[in-house]
Design an enzyme around this catalytic site. Structure first.
Site, short mmCIF file in Angstrom:
data_model
loop_
_atom_site.label_atom_id
_atom_site.label_comp_id
_atom_site.label_asym_id
_atom_site.label_seq_id
_atom_site.Cartn_x
_atom_site.Cartn_y
_atom_site.Cartn_z
N ASP A 142 0.64 -1.05 0.36
CA ASP A 142 0.13 0.15 -0.24
C ASP A 142 0.92 1.42 0.11
O ASP A 142 0.50 2.42 -0.60
CB ASP A 142 -0.97 0.10 1.17
CG ASP A 142 -1.72 -1.56 0.89
OD1 ASP A 142 -2.25 -2.06 0.10
OD2 ASP A 142 -2.27 -1.37 1.87
N MET A 184 -5.60 -2.70 -4.58
CA MET A 184 -5.83 -2.58 -3.70
C MET A 184 -5.21 -1.37 -3.31
O MET A 184 -4.54 -0.35 -3.56
CB MET A 184 -4.38 -4.08 -3.25
CG MET A 184 -5.96 -5.21 -3.22
SD MET A 184 -4.77 -6.67 -2.67
CE MET A 184 -5.57 -7.33 -1.77
N GLN A 289 -1.91 -8.61 -6.44
CA GLN A 289 -1.47 -7.70 -6.66
C GLN A 289 -0.28 -7.64 -5.61
O GLN A 289 1.08 -7.35 -4.92
CB GLN A 289 -1.80 -6.94 -6.00
CG GLN A 289 -2.83 -5.60 -7.05
CD GLN A 289 -3.97 -5.06 -6.59
OE1 GLN A 289 -3.68 -3.40 -6.94
NE2 GLN A 289 -4.81 -5.69 -6.45
#
Ligand code: F6P
Length: 363
Positions: A142, A184, A289
């Site tokens: 992230d 995401m 991912q």
């Protein structure tokens, strides 16, 4: 190289990401230079609660540099300070952090390197404050930790999302469709924004900029009027409409952050199809991912982090987390490292660049 520490532990906690094995390898190799032995903790903090340890020598890390995942295993549950136990048929939460400390002593582990995201690093900080010598290494696809320019794993996820956009482009063009890719990133839009830029998206929706669906539809219609018969939209899983909420897919009990986002791509898809009369398809990229071989960038960053973490141990710099302050690898205190989310600045250079080359952010 000399130091007083003779044995360290390594633990990977939270969601996995590409590059974890590269950090483990660099730690083991750098530690060998100091003649420090390495204990690998199995499956995150749970491994220290239940005393699941395996020895890691240079032989054990042969060939793991390009491998995704973590050879040690991980979990996004098992917080020792808030650990679920069943008593009289009922689930209650107990502080079992004493077991972690006992097992560190039992295994002669003098210092622990915790490779984790926000959740695991918060636990690491708590242990440090209780006297356990700990060093943190930031990981997450992230890229939302404020204390470092970049976490490893992000570049690989970004590359995967960009490749997906390249593939969606060709089929979108053939069928004259609108293609939506949901990526995401939790509460940060870094994967969406950067893959959208790299993959030539027409619309990018991120959590930091609540979107107006009319603006999205306007953009797709405007493109069609210009003779561009397809459009590509990237939607971050945390994107939300102006005045609306993020879409929660499920709750994971016992996880430091129990919320799992997902589903906004389909909602946008329905509205765009209605508003443009163009056939629309939605792809949710999901855990692709998080998997696969790390990019060269992530391998190098992970290796530099692992190397620096051992030097911090050797110099007794406990309670710190390694970080990237481009171009150097530095460290910050765990206290400064956790808790503050690094989100996309809504009027920052990257967003403005996107808008100035004609990408709609839905505002
Ligand atoms: O934090 C990494 C991440 O992959 C997020 O982008 C995503 O929201 C979440 O973890 C998914 O978690 P899980 O693996 O528990 O489904």
């Amino acid at each position: 190289m000399k130091c007083n520490i003779k044995r360290i532990g390594i633990l990977t906690g939270g969601g996995d990401c590409p590059g974890l094995n590269a950090v483990i390898r660099a730690i083991v190799k750098t530690a060998a230079g100091y003649k420090i032995s390495v204990a690998g903790v199995i499956d995150g903090f749970g491994g220290l609660i239940h005393n699941r340890i395996k020895e890691l020598t240079e032989k054990d890390v042969i060939g793991i540099l390009p491998r995704g995942g973590t050879i040690l295993g991980t979990t996004n549950r098992d917080d020792p300070f808030h650990y679920p136990v069943i008593k009289d048929g009922k689930k209650i939460y107990e502080d079992v952090s004493y077991k972690v400390k006992e097992n560190l002593v039992k295994n002669k582990i003098q210092a622990l390197i915790v490779i984790g995201g926000d959740g695991s690093l918060k636990i690491a900080k708590e242990f440090y404050e209780q006297g356990v010598p700990i060093i943190g290494v930031p990981k997450t696809i992230d890229n939302d930790l404020s204390a470092t320019d970049q976490t490893f794993g992000f570049d690989t996820a970004l590359t995967t999302a960009t490749e997906a956009l390249d593939k969606l482009h060709t089929t979108a063009e053939s069928h004259h469709r609108v293609m939506i890719l949901e990526v995401m990133g939790r509460y940060a839009g870094w994967i969406a924004l950067q893959s959208g830029l790299a993959g030539g998206a027409d619309v990018i929706l991120i959590p930091e900029i609540p979107f107006q669906i009319d603006k999205v539809i306007e953009k797709v219609n405007e493109r069609r009027e210009q003779g561009k018969k397809f459009s590509i939209i990237v939607v971050a899983e945390g994107a939300k409409p102006l005045g609306g909420q993020m879409v929660v897919q499920k709750h994971i009990e016992d996880s430091p952050d129990p919320i799992r986002l997902g589903g906004i791509g389909n909602i946008v898809g329905i509205e765009v199809e209605k508003g443009t009369n163009m056939e629309t398809r939605v792809t949710v990229l999901g855990h692709l991912q998080r998997g696969g071989s790390p990019t060269a960038f992530d391998r190098i960053l992970a290796t530099r982090y692992g190397n620096k973490a051992v030097h911090l141990v050797a110099n007794g710099r406990f309670g710190e987390m390694v970080c990237l302050r481009t171009p150097e690898i530095k460290s910050v205190s765990l206290a400064d490292a956790v808790g503050e989310l690094r989100q996309v600045p809504p009027n920052g250079d990257m967003v403005l660049t996107a808008e100035q080359i004609g990408i709609s952010l839905g505002r």
